[in-house]
Design a protein around this motif. Structure first.
Motif, PDB file in Angstrom:
ATOM      1  N   ASP A 136      -1.336   4.411  -0.595  1.00  0.00           N
ATOM      2  CA  ASP A 136      -2.064   4.275   0.749  1.00  0.00           C
ATOM      3  C   ASP A 136      -3.177   5.473   0.583  1.00  0.00           C
ATOM      4  N   GLY A 155      -6.079   1.635  -0.291  1.00  0.00           N
ATOM      5  CA  GLY A 155      -7.580   1.072  -0.372  1.00  0.00           C
ATOM      6  C   GLY A 155      -8.357   1.467  -1.370  1.00  0.00           C
ATOM      7  N   HIS A 201     -10.668  -3.592   2.080  1.00  0.00           N
ATOM      8  CA  HIS A 201      -9.405  -3.111   2.901  1.00  0.00           C
ATOM      9  C   HIS A 201      -9.469  -3.705   4.414  1.00  0.00           C
ATOM     10  N   SER A 223      -3.555  -4.127   1.908  1.00  0.00           N
ATOM     11  CA  SER A 223      -4.104  -3.866   0.818  1.00  0.00           C
ATOM     12  C   SER A 223      -3.218  -4.412  -0.164  1.00  0.00           C
ATOM     13  N   MET A 260      -6.242  -6.942  -2.585  1.00  0.00           N
ATOM     14  CA  MET A 260      -6.790  -5.644  -3.328  1.00  0.00           C
ATOM     15  C   MET A 260      -6.314  -5.562  -4.884  1.00  0.00           C
ATOM     16  N   HIS A 318       3.287  -3.489   2.177  1.00  0.00           N
ATOM     17  CA  HIS A 318       2.609  -2.161   2.126  1.00  0.00           C
ATOM     18  C   HIS A 318       3.487  -0.996   1.388  1.00  0.00           C
TER      19      HIS A 318
END
Length: 294
Positions: A105, A137, A143, A243, A247, A268
């Protein structure tokens, strides 16, 4: 290790005028540095801590400035650049000159800055030997900030912080976990304690400015991913709305020979939601892709 023991067994070092909490296992000139995310702290690593300590001669996990059990100065201009300085100061404090990174993160941006600095050193000084990223991100253009993050980043933030309570915080945090790997009430309570420690809610609007820094330094930090020769791996929970799979897709598009491991069903917080699978992917990376010390 339970929450209280984690807190009580931690150490501290001085980073300028600030007292920084960290966990340390082992010793030596090479270490694994764990860099946590927003809004929690090093406690996030506890589910995989003991196994990591069995595989690396030294493991370090700080609470970054403004997080967890570290100082949270209320009027400070928090910066990802400063957090990278903090990590380097901790490594120097512990006598480390070679380091592996595992970042999550908020911590992925700190790791990207350390990667950029490694490129600039041209092999001199602190040596970065590998980087593994969890959900974060890496590319600001894809993001997806949560509703809570957007509010904390808005002019309403000073008012909002007066009304943030444990229940609402827990509901917001649970939304970024996978549908089948939701945090338990105890886990949510512990996460809240990290934020609430030392009146930490008041500094959240200052910490959230990292979203602006990601855009400001995008060229530098994405460039570090593209140009580094340090082994990289992304371990990604694709169910993450912030994300996740999107991502990972962007990572594959931009990073040469992208090494991506998806953990189906996970959100996450891979290290919390699926510690065994996260460890398997991380340790396989070190066996297969990271050269042994010369």
């Amino acid at each position: 290790m339970n929450f209280s023991r984690w807190r009580d067994s931690g150490r501290r070092f001085a980073f300028g005028p600030h007292s920084i909490f960290y966990q340390r296992h082992g010793e030596g000139s090479c270490a694994l540095l764990l860099i946590h995310g927003f809004p929690t702290a090093s406690w996030d690593w506890e589910p995989i801590w003991s196994t990591l300590c069995a595989h690396f001669p030294q493991v370090l996990a700080p609470d970054l400035l403004g997080f967890g059990f570290s100082d949270k100065p209320p009027h400070h201009r928090y910066s990802l650049m400063e957090q990278a300085d903090l990590c380097e100061a901790l490594l120097a404090h512990c006598g480390v000159n070679e380091v592996h990174l595992l970042a999550h993160d908020y911590g992925v941006s700190v790791a990207q800055e350390l990667l950029a600095r490694d490129l600039e050193r041209h092999g001199h000084g602190l040596r970065l030997r590998s980087v593994a990223f969890l959900n974060g991100g890496l590319f600001p253009e894809v993001h997806r900030a949560t509703a809570m993050q957007k509010l904390l980043h808005s002019p309403l933030a000073p008012l909002l912080t007066r009304f943030i309570r444990e229940r609402g915080f827990g509901r917001a945090l649970a939304k970024v976990f996978g549908p089948q790997t939701q945090p338990t009430p105890i886990e949510l309570h512990d996460f809240w304690r990290l934020v609430a420690e030392n009146d930490g809610v008041r500094v959240m609007p200052r910490l959230i400015r990292y979203l602006d820094e990601r855009r400001k330094y995008r060229t530098r930090w994405v460039g570090a991913l593209i140009h580094t020769r340090v082994p990289l791996r992304l371990i990604n929970g694709p169910e993450d709305p912030v994300s996740g799979a999107h991502m990972a897709e962007r990572y594959r598009e931009l990073v040469p020979a992208a090494d991506v491991v998806l953990l189906p069903g996970i959100g996450h917080y891979p290290q919390v939601e699926a510690p065994d699978r996260t460890l398997a992917a991380f340790l396989a990376f070190h066996r297969e892709r990271v050269p042994s010390p010369s």
